[in-house]
Write a protein that holds these residues in place. Structure first.
Motif, PDB file in Angstrom:
ATOM      1  N   ILE A 296     102.483  48.874 111.539  1.00 53.22           N
ATOM      2  CA  ILE A 296     102.125  47.409 110.971  1.00 53.22           C
ATOM      3  C   ILE A 296     102.357  46.397 112.011  1.00 53.22           C
ATOM      4  N   VAL A 297     101.238  45.558 112.641  1.00 52.41           N
ATOM      5  CA  VAL A 297     101.338  44.818 113.667  1.00 52.41           C
ATOM      6  C   VAL A 297     101.446  43.445 113.466  1.00 52.41           C
ATOM      7  N   GLY A 298     101.306  43.049 111.994  1.00 55.54           N
ATOM      8  CA  GLY A 298     101.211  41.544 111.782  1.00 55.54           C
ATOM      9  C   GLY A 298     101.236  41.275 110.412  1.00 55.54           C
ATOM     10  N   GLY A 299     101.930  40.044 109.762  1.00 59.24           N
ATOM     11  CA  GLY A 299     101.747  40.170 108.389  1.00 59.24           C
ATOM     12  C   GLY A 299     102.013  38.327 108.051  1.00 59.24           C
ATOM     13  N   LEU A 300     101.726  38.039 107.000  1.00 59.00           N
ATOM     14  CA  LEU A 300     101.681  36.475 106.545  1.00 59.00           C
ATOM     15  C   LEU A 300     102.066  36.326 104.916  1.00 59.00           C
ATOM     16  N   ALA A 301     102.629  35.359 104.768  1.00 54.75           N
ATOM     17  CA  ALA A 301     102.817  35.133 103.322  1.00 54.75           C
ATOM     18  C   ALA A 301     102.514  33.601 102.991  1.00 54.75           C
ATOM     19  N   ASP A 302     102.187  33.714 101.569  1.00 55.08           N
ATOM     20  CA  ASP A 302     101.579  32.557 100.869  1.00 55.08           C
ATOM     21  C   ASP A 302     102.075  32.778  99.688  1.00 55.08           C
ATOM     22  N   GLU A 303     102.441  31.526  98.928  1.00 62.79           N
ATOM     23  CA  GLU A 303     102.791  31.368  97.844  1.00 62.79           C
ATOM     24  C   GLU A 303     101.776  31.860  96.573  1.00 62.79           C
ATOM     25  N   GLY A 304     100.302  31.515  97.097  1.00 61.55           N
ATOM     26  CA  GLY A 304      99.386  31.690  95.986  1.00 61.55           C
ATOM     27  C   GLY A 304      98.645  33.183  96.579  1.00 61.55           C
ATOM     28  N   ARG A 305      98.777  33.606  97.727  1.00 61.89           N
ATOM     29  CA  ARG A 305      98.255  34.852  97.927  1.00 61.89           C
ATOM     30  C   ARG A 305      99.265  36.158  98.097  1.00 61.89           C
ATOM     31  N   GLY A 306     100.213  35.811  97.849  1.00 62.79           N
ATOM     32  CA  GLY A 306     101.498  37.085  98.196  1.00 62.79           C
ATOM     33  C   GLY A 306     101.451  37.029  99.713  1.00 62.79           C
ATOM     34  N   VAL A 307     101.995  38.591  99.716  1.00 60.70           N
ATOM     35  CA  VAL A 307     102.241  38.943 101.242  1.00 60.70           C
ATOM     36  C   VAL A 307     101.178  39.958 101.633  1.00 60.70           C
ATOM     37  N   LEU A 308     100.739  39.719 102.617  1.00 62.76           N
ATOM     38  CA  LEU A 308      99.707  40.765 103.497  1.00 62.76           C
ATOM     39  C   LEU A 308     100.335  41.196 104.499  1.00 62.76           C
ATOM     40  N   LEU A 309     100.476  42.662 104.789  1.00 58.08           N
ATOM     41  CA  LEU A 309     100.429  43.255 106.239  1.00 58.08           C
ATOM     42  C   LEU A 309      99.526  43.920 106.774  1.00 58.08           C
ATOM     43  N   VAL A 310      99.221  43.827 108.016  1.00 62.25           N
ATOM     44  CA  VAL A 310      98.010  44.445 108.549  1.00 62.25           C
ATOM     45  C   VAL A 310      98.189  45.484 109.631  1.00 62.25           C
ATOM     46  N   THR A 311      97.937  46.887 109.421  1.00 62.93           N
ATOM     47  CA  THR A 311      98.211  47.979 110.349  1.00 62.93           C
ATOM     48  C   THR A 311      97.238  47.826 111.487  1.00 62.93           C
TER      49      THR A 311
END
Length: 369
Positions: A296-311
């Motif tokens: 997993i090389v990166g991620g981001l979080a947002d109250e509306g979108r939740g958490v996304l991690l990218v491989t």
């Protein structure tokens, strides 16, 4: 931080000092291997191999290449304002722009970085030698062990410096136009209080006896700095780098990043799809079930979108419960990923990644939206 950055070659041993060779201008620059991406106001700024910096005013539809004084690979960028930003890269380079990314100047390179690290470690060795000489009782053994560890780090740094300015910087974070930090391979961490005109090494300030690589740095919502690295290690500072505490997630591999999943939860992620969660400000960590074997090389979080991690291979892993559980998303970036923009684009509907072939904008619209 770019996991691909570790494999990029430096200028050492090639007979050409890429720190003094301006980046070649090319019509294909935006489709090269890009390793980092940031926003400068509404502008996208991406950096990559051979000193490439490209900027876009239209969310990646068209690009222009910047003037860059070096040809080493650049790994990450950070902007404190729409015009003021910095870039780090291989051979210990730090660059600065004051016009939103069009023209860059060199602030630091590996030659100066080596000098700063050696001065820092030599001063700490001398301080510990004095402490040992004045100690008594149980303190003697403890301080002697600390001295031997610091001497080992100094010897290691001296050996590294003998190969020239070869050690890459991998990540950076600036609080404002003056206070900033850059981190990198072999335990490098530097602080500036004047926007990059001068730097001090903090390598000896971290409990890092084996000079582990430092892969990423962010500031958490409570103001604490977090640096992640090898062997599942995270360092925290609540006083802008003056002192550090160390936390281990219970895993012996690389961590590539940490994000704030919610006000009460942190997520650390890294090699082979490993994810760890903490709800006590990083004091203890729980290892989550893996849903991918890819790094997993990166991620981001947002109250509306939740958490996304990218491989690295472009898979997207998502969580709707602040990282308590994850599942594979139907969304894929369609290419190898080196880095992720740590914020959503287009009102939360798009994810920006960079890697082989340049920048990709991936739509996140879900059914029914």
């Amino acid at each position: 931080m770019s996991v691909l950055a570790h494999s990029e070659a430096s200028s050492v041993g090639k007979g050409i000092d890429l720190l003094n060779v301006p980046a070649l201008q090319s019509e294909k620059a935006a489709r090269a291997l890009l390793l980092g991406v940031a926003t400068a106001g509404s502008r996208l700024v991406a950096v990559g191999e051979r000193g490439i910096v490209v900027t876009s005013e239209d969310q990646g539809q068209t690009w222009s290449q910047a003037q860059v004084p070096v040809s080493v690979s650049l790994t990450a960028a950070h902007f404190a304002s729409p015009t003021l930003g910095w870039v780090v890269g291989h051979d210990g380079v730090v660059l600065k722009t004051e016009d939103g990314g069009q023209v860059w100047s060199k602030l630091l390179d590996g030659n100066r970085a080596n000098t700063l690290v050696l001065a820092d470690l030599k001063a700490r060795v001398a301080e510990l030698q004095g402490a040992v000489a004045e100690a008594s009782g149980d303190d003697v053994e403890r301080l002697q062990a600390a001295l031997e560890a610091m001497q080992f780090r100094l010897e290691d740094a001296e050996a590294g410096a003998s190969f020239g300015p070869a050690r890459p910087l991998l990540a950076l974070w600036f609080k404002d136009e003056r206070l900033g930090f850059v981190v990198g391979a072999f335990g490098q961490i530097f602080r500036t209080d004047d926007g990059g005109k001068t730097w001090v090494s903090l390598a000896g300030a971290l409990s890092n006896p084996d000079s582990l690589h430092l892969n990423s740095i962010i500031r958490l919502k409570n103001g604490t700095l977090a640096v992640v690295g090898e062997r599942g290690t995270i360092w925290f500072s609540a006083d802008d780098g003056a002192s550090w505490t160390v936390s281990e997630v219970g895993y012996d591999g690389h961590l590539y990043g940490v994000i704030q999943a919610s006000p009460d939860a942190l997520l650390a992620f890294g090699f082979a799809g490993n994810i760890f969660r903490s709800t006590d400000d990083g004091n203890t960590w729980t290892r989550l079930d893996r849903v991918s074997e890819k790094s997993i090389v990166g991620g981001l979080a947002d109250e509306g979108r939740g958490v996304l991690l990218v491989t690295r291979n472009g898979q997207v892993i998502e969580s709707a419960d602040a990282g308590e559980s994850f599942k594979l998303s139907s969304v894929k970036t369609g290419r190898t990923v080196a880095s992720v923009l740590p914020s959503f684009i287009d009102s939360g509907k798009s994810l920006i990644t960079v890697g082989h072939g340049g920048l990709a904008m991936t739509r996140l619209d879900r059914a029914g939206e």
